[in-house]
Scaffold this motif. Structure first.
Motif, PDB file in Angstrom:
ATOM      1  N   ASN A 137       1.650 -15.663  -2.598  1.00  0.00           N
ATOM      2  CA  ASN A 137       1.957 -14.284  -2.973  1.00  0.00           C
ATOM      3  C   ASN A 137       3.212 -13.928  -2.189  1.00  0.00           C
ATOM      4  O   ASN A 137       3.179 -13.990  -0.962  1.00  0.00           O
ATOM      5  N   GLY A 142       1.869  -2.948  -9.466  1.00  0.00           N
ATOM      6  CA  GLY A 142       2.056  -2.855  -8.017  1.00  0.00           C
ATOM      7  C   GLY A 142       1.097  -3.730  -7.236  1.00  0.00           C
ATOM      8  O   GLY A 142       1.210  -4.953  -7.240  1.00  0.00           O
ATOM      9  N   LYS A 188      -7.854  -9.436   4.546  1.00  0.00           N
ATOM     10  CA  LYS A 188      -6.797  -8.977   5.451  1.00  0.00           C
ATOM     11  C   LYS A 188      -7.319  -8.861   6.871  1.00  0.00           C
ATOM     12  O   LYS A 188      -6.642  -9.232   7.828  1.00  0.00           O
ATOM     13  N   LEU A 204       0.822  -1.210   0.000  1.00  0.00           N
ATOM     14  CA  LEU A 204       0.000   0.000   0.000  1.00  0.00           C
ATOM     15  C   LEU A 204       0.857   1.260   0.000  1.00  0.00           C
ATOM     16  O   LEU A 204       0.435   2.302  -0.513  1.00  0.00           O
ATOM     17  N   ARG A 217       8.494  -7.734  -7.221  1.00  0.00           N
ATOM     18  CA  ARG A 217       7.254  -8.434  -7.584  1.00  0.00           C
ATOM     19  C   ARG A 217       6.508  -7.656  -8.652  1.00  0.00           C
ATOM     20  O   ARG A 217       6.393  -6.431  -8.587  1.00  0.00           O
TER      21      ARG A 217
HETATM   22  N1  GLU Z   1      -2.941  -8.946  -2.807  1.00  0.00           N
HETATM   23  C1  GLU Z   1      -2.577  -7.602  -2.756  1.00  0.00           C
HETATM   24  C2  GLU Z   1      -1.088  -7.500  -2.884  1.00  0.00           C
HETATM   25  O1  GLU Z   1      -0.347  -8.248  -2.289  1.00  0.00           O
HETATM   26  C3  GLU Z   1      -3.084  -6.987  -1.517  1.00  0.00           C
HETATM   27  C4  GLU Z   1      -2.674  -5.590  -1.308  1.00  0.00           C
HETATM   28  C5  GLU Z   1      -2.557  -5.352   0.163  1.00  0.00           C
HETATM   29  O2  GLU Z   1      -3.601  -5.206   0.802  1.00  0.00           O
HETATM   30  O3  GLU Z   1      -1.436  -5.378   0.668  1.00  0.00           O
HETATM   31  O4  GLU Z   1      -0.660  -6.656  -3.591  1.00  0.00           O
END
Ligand code: GLU
Length: 397
Positions: free
Chosen positions: A181, A43, A107, A23, A373
């Motif tokens: 991920n 991103g 989350k 984020l 990533r």
């Molecule tokens: N799946 C997303 C990512 O890893 C979630 C984004 C997040 O809330 O961190 O980019």
């Protein structure tokens, strides 16, 4: 006048965590966009598809019918039922609606589960590379992260033997994320079963983050939630974000033994109350409605994986594991360290953002220093254009 001691302004608890690495990049990118800069955004991982029509219609209908009030904290009964029905039909699990809590995003479901299970000093095993928030959520609970590196040459696989070596008398939980991920690795069902069995025998919880469970490219998707004989130690965390392209709607859930589900509900009752009523109605439509949209999106991700792999491997000195699921590639870029004054993945991602106008997430946030990533859940045009920009920029260093 007494001066405020900056270190005392906020709690120790909040000082134990950092802003989400994904984020943080989203914020930085939006500042550049506001200046009119045309970015290619690899991103934050989110599908580029619009949310399917029937799900949007259900939300509009919910507003028209005034389903706009508080609901039970854990969610409306029809949603909890829809979550267990969908999971049972797709994976063969056996949960009751009383074991489900719907949350404002996957989350939060994960955050709730960890706060409920982890006490100060408890150890949580986190395979590396890991999704950015695992570490901070554990630390916020006062837990200790025990990082378990996986080997890229072995496809970032995790084995029960590796897990056994990381267990100590303080181990409280392990987080499993498959498809993973940022790696895109998928663990074979028999290995997941061996890990869950081991955890069960040792009285350790397995927190299963299955945000990408429908995006395993080969074979039938598998959920640890189907291992009903070990259910007492399993907490399944799911999300509608990726499955139905609903990231901004914020809808996730957990399924866990009833005492844990009750505790999660108690925590949520002091935090968000229920999730959004309108979104709950839309989620019912998503889970009970036609599922071809899920398969269509998966097919496109598989095509995008090919473009992503081809494009990234075409860049000099970059190598990349071929993902078996999710929608990320996690290329090794460390051969560029030392070129153009770049020393770290964070610096490389920063330069790509500001100079090549491509948004990527540096590997440090995922626990490895040699990678960045790339989310390929973008249009084919964007994917090709972003990779073109990356190649031109990196090879010019
Ligand atoms: N799946 C997303 C990512 O890893 C979630 C984004 C997040 O809330 O961190 O980019």
């Amino acid at each position: 006048m007494p001066t405020l001691n900056a270190a005392k302004q906020v709690s120790d608890r909040i000082n134990r965590i950092e802003v989400s690495a994904t984020l943080a990049v989203v914020n930085e990118a939006s500042k550049l966009r506001a200046k009119g800069i045309d970015l290619v955004d690899f991103g934050a991982g989110e599908p580029f598809f619009p949310t399917p029509r029937h799900i949007k219609d259900a939300a509009i209908d919910a507003i028209e019918k005034n389903f706009t009030k508080y609901t039970a904290v854990a969610g409306i009964p029809e949603l909890r039922q829809a979550i267990v029905d969908r999971h049972r039909a797709d994976f063969g699990s056996d949960y009751s609606p009383l074991e489900v809590v719907a949350s404002t995003g996957g989350k939060l479901a994960l955050f709730d589960a960890i706060q409920v299970l982890v006490d100060h000093g408890d150890e949580v095993i986190i395979p590396v590379p890991y999704w950015v928030s695992f570490k901070d959520i554990v630390q916020y609970a006062g837990g200790v992260c025990v990082y378990l590196p996986t080997d890229e040459a072995a496809g970032f696989q995790l084995t029960a033997e590796m897990v056994a070596g990381a267990i100590t008398p303080r181990t409280r939980a392990i987080i499993l994320n498959s498809p993973g991920n940022p790696s895109g690795a998928v663990f074979p069902p028999q290995e997941i079963e061996a890990i869950v069995r081991l955890a069960h025998e040792r009285g350790i919880y397995v927190i299963v983050d299955e945000c990408y469970v429908y995006l395993a490219y080969e074979g039938k998707p598998f959920s640890a939630g189907s291992l009903t004989k070990y259910k007492e130690h399993i907490v399944v965390v799911g999300s509608l974000s990726k499955t139905y392209s609903m990231t901004g709607w914020r809808m996730g859930y957990s399924m866990s033994p009833e005492p844990i589900a009750k505790a999660i509900g108690k925590l949520q009752s002091q935090m968000t109350s229920s999730s959004n009523h309108i979104v709950q109605k839309a989620a019912v439509a998503a889970l009970n409605g036609p599922q071809d949209c899920v398969q269509e999106m998966k097919r496109e991700y598989m095509a995008l994986r090919e473009i992503a792999m081809q494009g990234i491997c075409d860049i000099a000195a970059v190598s990349c594991y071929r993902p078996a699921g999710a929608f990320y590639i996690y290329p090794r870029i460390e051969k560029y360290f030392g070129k153009g004054g770049i020393k770290t993945a964070a610096e490389l991602a920063h330069r790509l953002l500001h100079e090549a106008h491509v948004v990527t997430i540096p590997g440090e946030g995922f626990g490895t220093d040699e990678h960045i990533r790339i989310s390929y859940a973008v249009t084919r045009e964007d994917l090709k254009e972003g990779l073109r920009r990356m190649k031109a920029y990196l090879e010019s260093l």
